[in-house]
Design a protein around this motif. Structure first.
Motif, PDB file in Angstrom:
ATOM      1  N   PRO A  62       1.121  -1.515  -0.248  1.00  0.00           N
ATOM      2  CA  PRO A  62      -0.035  -0.226  -0.163  1.00  0.00           C
ATOM      3  C   PRO A  62       0.701   1.398  -0.227  1.00  0.00           C
ATOM      4  CG  PRO A  62      -0.229  -1.553   2.624  1.00  0.00           C
ATOM      5  CD  PRO A  62       0.703  -1.823   1.263  1.00  0.00           C
ATOM      6  N   ALA A  63       2.593   1.218   0.684  1.00  0.00           N
ATOM      7  CA  ALA A  63       3.001   3.007   1.071  1.00  0.00           C
ATOM      8  C   ALA A  63       3.429   2.847  -0.241  1.00  0.00           C
ATOM      9  CB  ALA A  63       3.786   2.432   1.916  1.00  0.00           C
ATOM     10  N   ALA A  64       4.177   1.269  -1.176  1.00  0.00           N
ATOM     11  CA  ALA A  64       4.170   1.830  -2.555  1.00  0.00           C
ATOM     12  C   ALA A  64       3.463   2.504  -3.708  1.00  0.00           C
ATOM     13  CB  ALA A  64       4.626   0.808  -3.038  1.00  0.00           C
ATOM     14  N   LEU A  65       2.356   1.737  -3.565  1.00  0.00           N
ATOM     15  CA  LEU A  65       0.685   2.572  -4.911  1.00  0.00           C
ATOM     16  C   LEU A  65       0.352   3.990  -4.182  1.00  0.00           C
ATOM     17  CD1 LEU A  65      -0.895   1.338  -6.614  1.00  0.00           C
ATOM     18  CD2 LEU A  65      -2.557   0.661  -5.301  1.00  0.00           C
ATOM     19  N   ARG A  66       0.679   3.727  -2.982  1.00  0.00           N
ATOM     20  CA  ARG A  66       0.007   5.691  -2.605  1.00  0.00           C
ATOM     21  C   ARG A  66       1.714   6.185  -3.444  1.00  0.00           C
ATOM     22  NH1 ARG A  66       0.247   8.453   3.112  1.00  0.00           N
ATOM     23  NH2 ARG A  66      -1.861  10.360   2.469  1.00  0.00           N
ATOM     24  N   LEU A  67       3.290   5.955  -2.140  1.00  0.00           N
ATOM     25  CA  LEU A  67       3.654   7.360  -3.523  1.00  0.00           C
ATOM     26  C   LEU A  67       3.263   6.917  -4.369  1.00  0.00           C
ATOM     27  CD1 LEU A  67       6.332   7.610  -1.808  1.00  0.00           C
ATOM     28  CD2 LEU A  67       7.795   6.203  -2.701  1.00  0.00           C
ATOM     29  N   PHE A  68       3.540   6.475  -5.628  1.00  0.00           N
ATOM     30  CA  PHE A  68       3.722   6.246  -6.950  1.00  0.00           C
ATOM     31  C   PHE A  68       2.089   7.241  -7.053  1.00  0.00           C
ATOM     32  CE2 PHE A  68       1.621   5.465 -11.169  1.00  0.00           C
ATOM     33  CZ  PHE A  68       2.835   5.084 -11.876  1.00  0.00           C
ATOM     34  N   PHE A  69       1.301   7.148  -6.518  1.00  0.00           N
ATOM     35  CA  PHE A  69      -0.030   8.377  -6.479  1.00  0.00           C
ATOM     36  C   PHE A  69       0.476  10.034  -6.528  1.00  0.00           C
ATOM     37  CE2 PHE A  69      -3.787  10.960  -4.695  1.00  0.00           C
ATOM     38  CZ  PHE A  69      -4.034  10.979  -5.643  1.00  0.00           C
ATOM     39  N   HIS A  70       1.289   9.858  -5.610  1.00  0.00           N
ATOM     40  CA  HIS A  70       1.840  11.728  -4.528  1.00  0.00           C
ATOM     41  C   HIS A  70       3.023  11.821  -5.906  1.00  0.00           C
ATOM     42  CE1 HIS A  70      -0.084  11.958  -0.539  1.00  0.00           C
ATOM     43  NE2 HIS A  70      -1.051  10.969  -1.016  1.00  0.00           N
ATOM     44  N   LEU A 166      -1.896  18.423  -3.284  1.00  0.00           N
ATOM     45  CA  LEU A 166      -2.392  17.009  -2.643  1.00  0.00           C
ATOM     46  C   LEU A 166      -4.550  17.358  -2.340  1.00  0.00           C
ATOM     47  CD1 LEU A 166       0.267  14.830  -2.068  1.00  0.00           C
ATOM     48  CD2 LEU A 166      -0.584  14.977  -3.892  1.00  0.00           C
ATOM     49  N   PRO A 167      -5.407  16.075  -2.744  1.00  0.00           N
ATOM     50  CA  PRO A 167      -6.356  16.050  -2.395  1.00  0.00           C
ATOM     51  C   PRO A 167      -6.250  15.462  -0.776  1.00  0.00           C
ATOM     52  CG  PRO A 167      -6.044  13.880  -3.683  1.00  0.00           C
ATOM     53  CD  PRO A 167      -5.246  15.212  -4.161  1.00  0.00           C
ATOM     54  N   HIS A 168      -7.064  16.207  -0.261  1.00  0.00           N
ATOM     55  CA  HIS A 168      -7.380  16.243   1.634  1.00  0.00           C
ATOM     56  C   HIS A 168      -8.662  15.105   1.104  1.00  0.00           C
ATOM     57  CE1 HIS A 168      -4.897  19.656   2.520  1.00  0.00           C
ATOM     58  NE2 HIS A 168      -4.202  18.725   2.287  1.00  0.00           N
ATOM     59  N   PHE A 179     -10.023  18.126  -8.299  1.00  0.00           N
ATOM     60  CA  PHE A 179      -8.635  17.969  -8.514  1.00  0.00           C
ATOM     61  C   PHE A 179      -7.838  17.045  -9.175  1.00  0.00           C
ATOM     62  CE2 PHE A 179      -5.608  15.537  -7.058  1.00  0.00           C
ATOM     63  CZ  PHE A 179      -3.830  16.109  -7.036  1.00  0.00           C
ATOM     64  N   PHE A 180      -8.592  16.351  -9.680  1.00  0.00           N
ATOM     65  CA  PHE A 180      -8.534  15.040 -10.307  1.00  0.00           C
ATOM     66  C   PHE A 180      -8.368  15.680 -11.895  1.00  0.00           C
ATOM     67  CE2 PHE A 180      -8.221  12.311  -6.868  1.00  0.00           C
ATOM     68  CZ  PHE A 180      -7.399  11.721  -6.665  1.00  0.00           C
ATOM     69  N   SER A 181      -9.918  16.514 -11.849  1.00  0.00           N
ATOM     70  CA  SER A 181      -9.719  16.863 -13.594  1.00  0.00           C
ATOM     71  C   SER A 181      -8.345  18.056 -13.835  1.00  0.00           C
ATOM     72  CB  SER A 181     -11.340  17.547 -13.117  1.00  0.00           C
ATOM     73  OG  SER A 181     -11.556  18.778 -14.172  1.00  0.00           O
ATOM     74  N   ALA A 201      -3.992   1.514   4.804  1.00  0.00           N
ATOM     75  CA  ALA A 201      -4.681   1.871   6.299  1.00  0.00           C
ATOM     76  C   ALA A 201      -4.407   3.289   6.716  1.00  0.00           C
ATOM     77  CB  ALA A 201      -3.869   0.976   7.913  1.00  0.00           C
ATOM     78  N   ALA A 202      -4.921   4.357   7.533  1.00  0.00           N
ATOM     79  CA  ALA A 202      -5.347   5.281   8.089  1.00  0.00           C
ATOM     80  C   ALA A 202      -4.864   5.782   9.126  1.00  0.00           C
ATOM     81  CB  ALA A 202      -6.244   5.868   7.201  1.00  0.00           C
ATOM     82  N   ASP A 203      -4.105   6.892   9.309  1.00  0.00           N
ATOM     83  CA  ASP A 203      -4.238   7.835  10.867  1.00  0.00           C
ATOM     84  C   ASP A 203      -4.921   7.771  10.942  1.00  0.00           C
ATOM     85  OD1 ASP A 203      -1.648   6.169  10.812  1.00  0.00           O
ATOM     86  OD2 ASP A 203      -0.853   8.004   9.840  1.00  0.00           O
ATOM     87  N   PHE A 238      -7.994   0.386   9.562  1.00  0.00           N
ATOM     88  CA  PHE A 238      -7.699  -0.539   7.956  1.00  0.00           C
ATOM     89  C   PHE A 238      -8.537   0.285   7.315  1.00  0.00           C
ATOM     90  CE2 PHE A 238      -5.582  -3.955  10.185  1.00  0.00           C
ATOM     91  CZ  PHE A 238      -4.425  -3.822   9.715  1.00  0.00           C
ATOM     92  N   LEU A 239      -8.483   0.743   6.298  1.00  0.00           N
ATOM     93  CA  LEU A 239      -9.076   1.321   5.187  1.00  0.00           C
ATOM     94  C   LEU A 239     -10.304   0.687   4.672  1.00  0.00           C
ATOM     95  CD1 LEU A 239      -6.082   3.272   2.782  1.00  0.00           C
ATOM     96  CD2 LEU A 239      -7.902   4.234   4.504  1.00  0.00           C
ATOM     97  N   ASP A 240      -9.615  -0.887   4.595  1.00  0.00           N
ATOM     98  CA  ASP A 240     -11.309  -1.373   5.031  1.00  0.00           C
ATOM     99  C   ASP A 240     -11.131  -3.133   5.008  1.00  0.00           C
ATOM    100  OD1 ASP A 240      -9.824  -3.751   2.536  1.00  0.00           O
ATOM    101  OD2 ASP A 240     -11.280  -3.382   0.967  1.00  0.00           O
ATOM    102  N   LEU A 260     -13.848   5.028   5.756  1.00  0.00           N
ATOM    103  CA  LEU A 260     -13.004   5.657   6.617  1.00  0.00           C
ATOM    104  C   LEU A 260     -12.841   6.765   6.763  1.00  0.00           C
ATOM    105  CD1 LEU A 260     -11.854   4.551   9.345  1.00  0.00           C
ATOM    106  CD2 LEU A 260      -9.630   3.991   8.149  1.00  0.00           C
ATOM    107  N   LEU A 261     -12.226   7.008   5.179  1.00  0.00           N
ATOM    108  CA  LEU A 261     -12.312   8.461   5.106  1.00  0.00           C
ATOM    109  C   LEU A 261     -13.348   9.140   4.169  1.00  0.00           C
ATOM    110  CD1 LEU A 261      -9.230   7.781   3.304  1.00  0.00           C
ATOM    111  CD2 LEU A 261      -8.765   8.186   5.099  1.00  0.00           C
ATOM    112  N   GLY A 262     -13.749  10.099   4.280  1.00  0.00           N
ATOM    113  CA  GLY A 262     -14.946  11.359   3.791  1.00  0.00           C
ATOM    114  C   GLY A 262     -14.672  11.137   2.748  1.00  0.00           C
ATOM    115  N   ALA A 294      -7.567   3.804 -15.850  1.00  0.00           N
ATOM    116  CA  ALA A 294      -7.059   5.098 -15.583  1.00  0.00           C
ATOM    117  C   ALA A 294      -5.364   4.776 -14.378  1.00  0.00           C
ATOM    118  CB  ALA A 294      -7.894   5.253 -13.821  1.00  0.00           C
ATOM    119  N   MET A 295      -5.331   4.021 -14.320  1.00  0.00           N
ATOM    120  CA  MET A 295      -3.383   3.765 -13.489  1.00  0.00           C
ATOM    121  C   MET A 295      -2.502   4.777 -14.347  1.00  0.00           C
ATOM    122  SD  MET A 295      -2.884   3.231 -10.217  1.00  0.00           S
ATOM    123  CE  MET A 295      -1.440   2.459 -10.441  1.00  0.00           C
ATOM    124  N   ALA A 296      -2.782   3.194 -16.027  1.00  0.00           N
ATOM    125  CA  ALA A 296      -1.733   4.035 -16.945  1.00  0.00           C
ATOM    126  C   ALA A 296      -1.397   5.324 -17.513  1.00  0.00           C
ATOM    127  CB  ALA A 296      -2.270   3.118 -18.420  1.00  0.00           C
TER     128      ALA A 296
END
Ligand code: HEM
Length: 320
Positions: A62-70, A166-168, A179-181, A201-203, A238-240, A260-262, A294-296
């Motif tokens: 999960p950390a590597a996937l999120r890192l790619f987005f950021h 980045l989005p919140h 943001f995504f647009s 997961a999220a803190d 955990f996020l799910d 979990l996240l709004g 979407a990832m491509a």
């Protein structure tokens, strides 16, 4: 223009191109076989390195996937998130990036070391491409879809703290969509990308504020999370419910108010995107297909070339 004039332009252009006088294209042309001759084992090397990282820690994928987005969302997919500037002015020190887990960075550094330990590949593969392949492996080795990764990105040389937008997690649908647009994504593509929250997961600070004040949160989840966060301010959730399995459970969760996240829950509570959530909740194959597309597309955001200041970084943490 007369046909004689037109053919002169065509011939002249051909002569200039074939003489190598044209500058290299500013827009990168990515290809899945980009390293076929320079580093033919790239995919195998990164796959095995990510596998080892995942065996060492469940946070790696999960950390590597999120890192790619950021990375891609800020200055494009150029590994600028990896840069460590000696004056402390860099992306990863922005407050929005402080929750990125060290395991994600380490996964990339380890994969880069593995790639460079192959003499054929040494210093030929960009950190940005290694991040893209590692993100795919994080998805695939978590049980998600496999997809071919387009390659040929160059690494950027610039990373600044103020450049990070980045989005919140408390964004509403309009803020998320805007943001995504700005990155070229439709609302439906944004819903698909948010499915990445099927792992990880999220803190507490990212969702604790919703407990008791956000009516869209399931009361059972609210009291459970209250127990988690009130006893330990550094706790996480955990996020799910299947945090190491890449599946469509996140969307089914959202239907029950158990996001979990709004920013995830609003995709269901706002009727304008609910249909897409319902679609992915009932059809994992459709989610996988749309997530892959979407990832491509994410991987094509702001890609650099040598003509636009790109390079192949030797150490992902420092420009050459
Ligand atoms: C829609 C806008 C998004 C928002 C507001 C958002 C926000 C967040 C937040 C607040 C966390 C928890 C961080 C923590 O506590 O450590 C998180 C985690 C995560 N995000 Fe997102 N995110 C978004 C989109 C994305 C996208 C597009 C991806 C990837 C394609 C992604 C991948 C992840 C992953 C995998 C995690 C888990 C990280 C871990 O466990 O270390 N997110 N996100």
């Amino acid at each position: 223009m007369a046909s004689g004039g037109l053919s002169f332009v065509v011939v002249a252009t051909l002569v200039i191109v074939s003489a190598g006088l044209m500058p290299p294209p500013a827009v990168a042309e990515l290809a899945t076989d980009y390293y076929a001759s320079t580093c033919p084992n790239l995919e195998v090397i990164v796959r095995s390195s990510v596998k080892q990282s995942m065996a060492q820690s469940p946070i790696s994928a999960p950390a590597a996937l999120r890192l790619f987005f950021h990375d891609c969302a800020v200055r494009g997919c150029d590994a600028s998130i990896m840069i460590v500037n000696s004056d402390g002015d860099d992306e990863w020190r922005n407050s929005d990036n402080q929750s990125l887990k060290p395991e994600g960075f380490q996964t990339i550094l380890d994969a880069k070391a593995a790639v460079d330990s192959d003499p054929q590949c040494r210093y030929k593969v960009s950190c940005a491409d290694i991040m893209a392949v590692a993100a795919r492996e994080s998805v695939y080795q978590s049980g998600g879809p496999y997809y071919e990764v387009e390659l040929g990105r160059y690494d950027g040389r610039v990373s600044t703290r103020d450049g990070v937008v980045l989005p919140h997690a408390n964004f509403d649908l309009d803020q998320l969509t805007a943001f995504f647009s700005s990155l070229g994504f439709t609302q439906a593509e944004m819903v698909a990308l948010s499915g990445a929250h099927t792992i990880g997961a999220a803190d507490c600070p990212f969702f604790q504020y919703r407990i008791g004040s956000d009516a869209t949160m399931d009361p059972g989840l609210a009291s459970q999370l209250n127990g988690t966060c009130s006893s330990d301010p550094n706790a996480f959730a955990f996020l799910d419910p299947s945090p190491v399995a890449f599946d469509n459970a996140l969307y089914r969760n959202l239907q029950g108010g158990k996001g979990l996240l709004g920013s995830d829950q609003v995709l269901y509570s706002d009727p304008r995107s609910r249909g897409t959530v319902d679609y992915y909740a009932s059809n994992q194959g459709a989610f996988f297909a749309d997530f892959v597309a979407a990832m491509a597309k994410l991987g094509r955001v702001g890609v650099k070339t040598p003509a636009t200041g790109g390079e192949i970084r030797r150490d992902c943490r420092f420009p050459n």
